[in-house]
Design a protein around this motif. Structure first.
Motif, short mmCIF file in Angstrom:
data_model
loop_
_atom_site.label_atom_id
_atom_site.label_comp_id
_atom_site.label_asym_id
_atom_site.label_seq_id
_atom_site.Cartn_x
_atom_site.Cartn_y
_atom_site.Cartn_z
N GLY A 220 -58.84 -7.81 -32.90
CA GLY A 220 -59.14 -8.79 -33.89
C GLY A 220 -59.47 -10.32 -33.45
N TRP A 221 -59.46 -10.74 -34.78
CA TRP A 221 -59.04 -12.36 -34.30
C TRP A 221 -57.64 -12.93 -34.96
N VAL A 222 -57.67 -14.37 -34.29
CA VAL A 222 -55.96 -14.32 -35.60
C VAL A 222 -56.73 -14.96 -36.57
N GLU A 223 -55.98 -14.96 -37.90
CA GLU A 223 -56.24 -15.78 -39.25
C GLU A 223 -55.28 -16.37 -39.53
N THR A 224 -54.09 -15.80 -39.21
CA THR A 224 -53.35 -16.45 -39.83
C THR A 224 -52.00 -16.57 -38.80
N LEU A 225 -51.22 -17.55 -38.50
CA LEU A 225 -49.88 -17.65 -37.34
C LEU A 225 -49.05 -18.11 -38.51
N VAL B 268 -54.46 -6.95 -41.75
CA VAL B 268 -53.14 -6.71 -41.29
C VAL B 268 -52.16 -7.90 -40.49
N GLN B 269 -51.02 -7.79 -41.57
CA GLN B 269 -49.89 -7.93 -40.85
C GLN B 269 -49.60 -7.91 -39.53
N VAL B 270 -48.86 -8.36 -38.89
CA VAL B 270 -48.45 -7.82 -37.10
C VAL B 270 -46.70 -8.95 -37.27
N THR B 271 -45.83 -7.75 -37.07
CA THR B 271 -44.27 -8.47 -37.40
C THR B 271 -43.60 -8.67 -36.11
N TYR B 272 -43.46 -9.69 -35.63
CA TYR B 272 -41.83 -9.39 -34.30
C TYR B 272 -40.90 -10.54 -34.75
N PRO B 273 -40.42 -9.61 -34.71
CA PRO B 273 -38.90 -10.70 -34.87
C PRO B 273 -38.10 -11.35 -34.25
N ARG B 274 -38.14 -12.63 -33.73
CA ARG B 274 -38.09 -13.17 -32.62
C ARG B 274 -36.20 -12.64 -31.84
N ILE C 76 -51.21 -12.53 -38.80
CA ILE C 76 -52.55 -12.01 -40.02
C ILE C 76 -53.65 -11.90 -38.90
N ILE C 77 -54.08 -10.99 -38.69
CA ILE C 77 -55.49 -10.05 -37.78
C ILE C 77 -56.37 -9.74 -38.52
N ARG C 78 -57.46 -10.04 -37.90
CA ARG C 78 -58.66 -9.73 -39.26
C ARG C 78 -59.73 -8.92 -38.12
N ASP C 79 -60.33 -8.01 -38.85
CA ASP C 79 -61.03 -7.54 -37.87
C ASP C 79 -62.00 -7.48 -38.41
N GLY D 65 -52.11 -4.41 -48.12
CA GLY D 65 -52.16 -3.35 -48.33
C GLY D 65 -51.18 -2.23 -47.57
N GLY D 66 -49.75 -2.74 -48.23
CA GLY D 66 -48.56 -2.32 -47.88
C GLY D 66 -48.25 -2.10 -46.84
N VAL D 67 -48.87 -2.13 -45.54
CA VAL D 67 -48.16 -1.88 -44.07
C VAL D 67 -48.38 -2.95 -43.31
N GLU D 68 -47.23 -2.55 -42.07
CA GLU D 68 -47.35 -3.13 -40.43
C GLU D 68 -48.01 -3.25 -40.06
#
Length: 436
Positions: A22-27, A45-51, A37-40, A86-89
């Protein structure tokens, strides 16, 4: 093809490995954690990455993402009711940028409609605009199903014509080898040819062209016309009955399939109309409108836009209905091929369908008797010789028939309560717009 999961399906999936595109909606690039936040085409959906505390190539890659870039995300799907989206990540493991975007978008939510039309492909990334096209698809699907269930045949009539389809007004004329051609205003003549051919019932969804310099909220120079014609009718009432069924079927399907999204994104509940739709003769409509304090200024006897709004308000108040058929139009404001009433030849067996104060359809029983048709052509000041190829259809016998033409974009505009037909067009065409 990329084996990806649509974001709308993630909530039903099991925790574990997943791939999305998808495309990047929010960072949100925070010190200790990164959220994307990736939108298709189906949702987001929220994508999470602990730095990590140390330098990390993946964290740097996330930080470099620009809004709108298309990416492939691989990671671990995790259900978590605390996640609002959506209750998922997805816990990020791999990131691939497949289509980088320029850093600054030329449009935003508050950008004017003209600017958004310049960048329509970006405008469609907004969920409410993309939903509009999905609704249009649902409408057309259900119309087609209803026609096919009732024995209709689909046709595709030519859009290049050697003579005007209805009149010399509002025509686009173009060079055609050693002569000239016209862009079709309507498939009307070809629909009637299909009746002469014995096809019985036909429909068409296709473009039509009007060289109309209007800049109103409901006019376009190119639009999608919805047309049908059916034989062996008793009157225009048969056509109205069938159109009611079409409209109810499509609107019910939109409510069933998209009702919740429409409420969330557009803020209203879809109202499915009841059958039959109210019917009011045009002369009576004028009396009703005048009784409401408005005098239609037009001299030809037709309602103007304010008159249409007033009669719709009356029907809403008295019948709790958004639709109304206005019937029995005078012959002077109808085409030569509309059949006249036997007991009052000054009136035609025709109608307009008004929805929420705007006309969306003109329909009628057609005149199928060649001798009567010829006289009506003359009465309109036209030369029968110039319509010989059309009259040929009727010289070899045609059954009683009728049909309608309806603008698809007006239907979508009114269903979604949009303020302008430009908002309901995939790519709008008007007097000053030929791009993109």
């Amino acid at each position: 093809m990329l084996d990806r999961t649509l974001t709308s399906a993630l909530s039903q999936g099991q925790d574990g490995p997943v791939t999305i595109g998808g495309w990047v909606e929010t960072l949100r690039d925070q010190k200790r954690i990164q959220f994307i936040i990736i939108r298709d085409e189906s949702g987001s959906v929220q994508v999470t990455y602990p730095r990590p505390a140390d330098e990390d190539a993946l964290a740097d890659q996330v930080s470099a993402l620009s809004h709108g870039s298309f990416v492939i995300i691989k990671g671990q799907l995790k259900h978590d009711e605390r996640v609002k989206l959506g209750g998922v990540e997805i816990l990020l493991e791999e990131l691939e940028v497949v289509g980088a975007s320029s850093a600054d978008s030329p449009i935003a939510d508050d950008t004017s409609i003209d600017k958004r039309l310049d960048w329509r492909f970006l405008d469609y990334r907004r969920p409410e605009v993309a939903l509009m096209l999905k609704i249009q698809t649902t409408i057309e699907k259900n119309w087609r199903e209803h026609w096919l269930e009732n024995g209709f045949v689909e046709i595709h009539s030519p859009k290049l014509m050697g003579q005007p389809s209805e009149s010399h007004a509002e025509l686009f004329k173009l060079e055609y080898f050693e002569t000239h051609a016209y862009l079709a205003q309507s498939p009307q003549f070809y629909k009637q040819m299909s009746m002469a051919a014995g096809l019985g019932k036909v429909f068409e969804i296709g473009p039509v062209f009007r060289a109309d310099p209007s800049f109103t909220s409901r006019h376009a120079t190119e639009f999608v016309s919805i047309d049908m014609e059916m034989s062996w009718i008793d009157s225009h009432e048969d056509v109205m009955n069938f159109q009611e069924q079409l409209m109810v079927k499509a609107i019910q399907a939109v409510k069933d399939e998209h009702g919740a999204q429409i409420e969330a994104l557009y803020g209203f509940e879809v109202k499915v109309p009841s059958i039959p739709f109210p019917r009011i003769p045009l002369a009576e409509a004028h009396s009703i409108v005048e009784g409401r304090g408005y005098k239609v200024p037009r001299q030809d006897g037709d309602l103007d836009p304010e008159g249409e709004r007033q009669i719709s308000a009356h029907v809403e108040e008295t019948h709790d209905h958004e639709f109304v058929f206005l019937t029995d139009y005078p012959k002077n404001i109808r085409p030569f091929y509309h059949m006249r009433h036997a007991d009052n030849p000054d009136l035609t067996k025709s109608y307009d369908l008004i929805w929420k104060g705007t006309e969306i359809t003109t329909g009628a029983q057609r005149e199928h008797r060649v001798e009567v048709l010829t006289e009506q052509i003359k009465e309109k000041g036209l030369e029968p010789e110039g319509l010989n190829s059309y009259l040929d259809f009727f010289r070899y016998g045609v059954p009683p028939h009728g049909g309608f033409g309806m603008g698809l974009t007006r239907v979508v505009m009114l269903l979604l309560n949009l303020s302008n037909i430009r908002e309901a067009s995939f790519l709008f065409r008007g007097p000053n717009r030929l791009e993109p």
